[in-house]
Enzyme design. Sequence first.
Site, PDB file in Angstrom:
ATOM      1  N   SER A  49      36.041  46.735  37.029  1.00  0.00           N
ATOM      2  CA  SER A  49      35.644  45.425  37.551  1.00  0.00           C
ATOM      3  C   SER A  49      35.353  44.398  36.468  1.00  0.00           C
ATOM      4  O   SER A  49      35.332  43.205  36.734  1.00  0.00           O
ATOM      5  CB  SER A  49      34.407  45.573  38.438  1.00  0.00           C
ATOM      6  N   ASP A 359      25.752  39.229  38.360  1.00  0.00           N
ATOM      7  CA  ASP A 359      25.429  39.772  39.686  1.00  0.00           C
ATOM      8  C   ASP A 359      24.774  41.145  39.620  1.00  0.00           C
ATOM      9  O   ASP A 359      24.765  41.862  40.603  1.00  0.00           O
ATOM     10  CB  ASP A 359      26.712  39.850  40.525  1.00  0.00           C
ATOM     11  N   HIS A 362      27.844  42.662  36.188  1.00  0.00           N
ATOM     12  CA  HIS A 362      28.885  41.995  35.397  1.00  0.00           C
ATOM     13  C   HIS A 362      28.347  40.797  34.635  1.00  0.00           C
ATOM     14  O   HIS A 362      27.322  40.233  35.004  1.00  0.00           O
ATOM     15  CB  HIS A 362      30.023  41.550  36.330  1.00  0.00           C
TER      16      HIS A 362
END
Length: 402
Positions: A49, A359, A362
């Site tokens: 991610s 968040d 990240h």
Amino acid sequence: MASSSSSSSSHYFTFKHTFIFHILPLIFLTIPTQPAIGCYTSILGFGDSLTDTGNYLHYSISNSLTLPNYAYLPYGETYFQRPTGRCCDGRPIIDYIAQNLGLGLAPPYLGNGENNSSVNFEEGVNFAVVGASTMNAAFYREMGIENQYENFSLGVQLGWFKEMLPSLCANASSDCNKLLESSLVLMGTIGGNDYDHTLTAGISLEEVESFVPVVVNTIASTINELIELGVVTLMVPGIIPLGCTAANLAYYTNSTAEDYDPKTGCLTWLNKLSEYHNELLQIELNRIRQLHPHTTISYADYYNAAMPLYLSPAKFGFTEGALTACCGGGGPYNYNSSVSCGSPTVTSCDDPSLYVNWDGLHYTEAAAKWISEGLLFGPYTIPPLNTSCVSVAVTAESSNYD
Ligand SMILES: *[C@@H]1O[C@H](CO)[C@@H](O)[C@H](O)[C@H]1NC(C)=O
Ligand SMILES: *[C@@H]1O[C@H](CO)[C@@H](O)[C@H](O)[C@H]1NC(C)=O
Ligand SMILES: *[C@@H]1O[C@H](CO)[C@@H](O)[C@H](O)[C@H]1NC(C)=O
Ligand SMILES: *[C@@H]1O[C@H](CO)[C@@H](O)[C@H](O)[C@H]1NC(C)=O
Ligand SMILES: *[C@@H]1O[C@H](CO)[C@@H](O)[C@H](O)[C@H]1NC(C)=O
Ligand SMILES: *[C@@H]1O[C@H](CO)[C@@H](O)[C@H](O)[C@H]1NC(C)=O
Ligand SMILES: *[C@@H]1O[C@H](CO)[C@@H](O)[C@H](O)[C@H]1NC(C)=O
């Protein structure tokens, strides 16, 4: 994240012990100093991610799955003004690398073009997927872990690349070898989920530590396969300081004072796990360099490129600190796994550029920018990329990174 029964502090000492044992061989490595060849014509991304530019979002749309939290604003608000499937308020590191090399943003392999037009992969393609681990589903099933992202392991991503190669080459203006020779592969970051997912599923730190070599060897064999296909320049990121993410800091609530690094507030034992992975990775990269002297394999030291931001956040403009998330469901680090950024009830900070953490899991675009500049213009890519094709304006702007 799932609940866990592992006690971090009780494993700390055994781990520290083996870590010191493993770190020693690195001293004998020869670190290459020749810069990598410049003027790349495309960038090929692999990873999780931290690198995904929309694959999982498109996957969930095509398969009519519940859309992930990052399918909603404020994701994307800073740069794209709309969610793109990136786990960031703007551009993650791969986007900065692409732009600094004069390339477009690498589109996600699974993505449809805007309005379902055909996607242009001429300047790159990104295979990275949110949640991806290095090891495949079978590996984790043997440990009793069902992985929600089982279909996106590094092997799967490599498979996509192989599948796509004939079409990439058919469209290339020159031959396939030239196309791959002038491409930069960003092999990661990958591995963080192999450790985060298992630890939070209750696998002991000792057991997780014991399979780090397997993870690193899998990354290495993926690199070898890419080289056999014709890739010659790779940037291989290590993993980030896992002990500094708001998600992990919020999760390991049993930590005691001595679990925290007094200089950063990060969890020392988790950061040592990151460092251990990164040391083994560098040893493996050195082996690959010797096997394939015609290639340039740069180690991208995400860990140490990020560390200055944790040590002195205010110096980099992160006046809200490095550990608390900009967008999250509250709690000490503004992270609550049951109320994610992107849900209607979650409020986001006014100015993400004052935060390192976006968040919980990240980086903000602002942090990604600093890290990217440290990689491209600072000391954190070894050997450094040849940035002779990078625009002067960008180089000058970034010259204050130390
Ligand atoms: C904290 O400790 C308790 C009691 O030992 C345990 O039940 C719980 O799972 C631990 N939590 C974490 C996050 O390790
Ligand atoms: C960097 O790349 C450019 C363009 O390919 C080349 O002309 C130059 O010699 C390279 N520099 C180094 C130090 O290798
Ligand atoms: C996509 O559709 C919108 C609305 O019809 C339009 O404004 C936009 O230009 C289109 N984008 C492309 C790349 O065709
Ligand atoms: C793209 O295609 C999908 C699936 O066919 C469709 O649901 C969607 O509305 C299309 N999007 C646009 C912008 O045309
Ligand atoms: C992974 O792919 C297989 C085969 O396409 C599918 O049956 C399975 O449901 C997928 N797993 C998940 C978690 O999406
Ligand atoms: C190659 O070109 C065709 C026709 O323009 C296009 O449909 C296809 O998506 C392209 N493939 C890649 C990998 O760019
Ligand atoms: C996380 O959010 C849920 C739902 O609002 C709440 O019940 C829970 O207490 C929160 N957890 C923490 C640690 O704040």
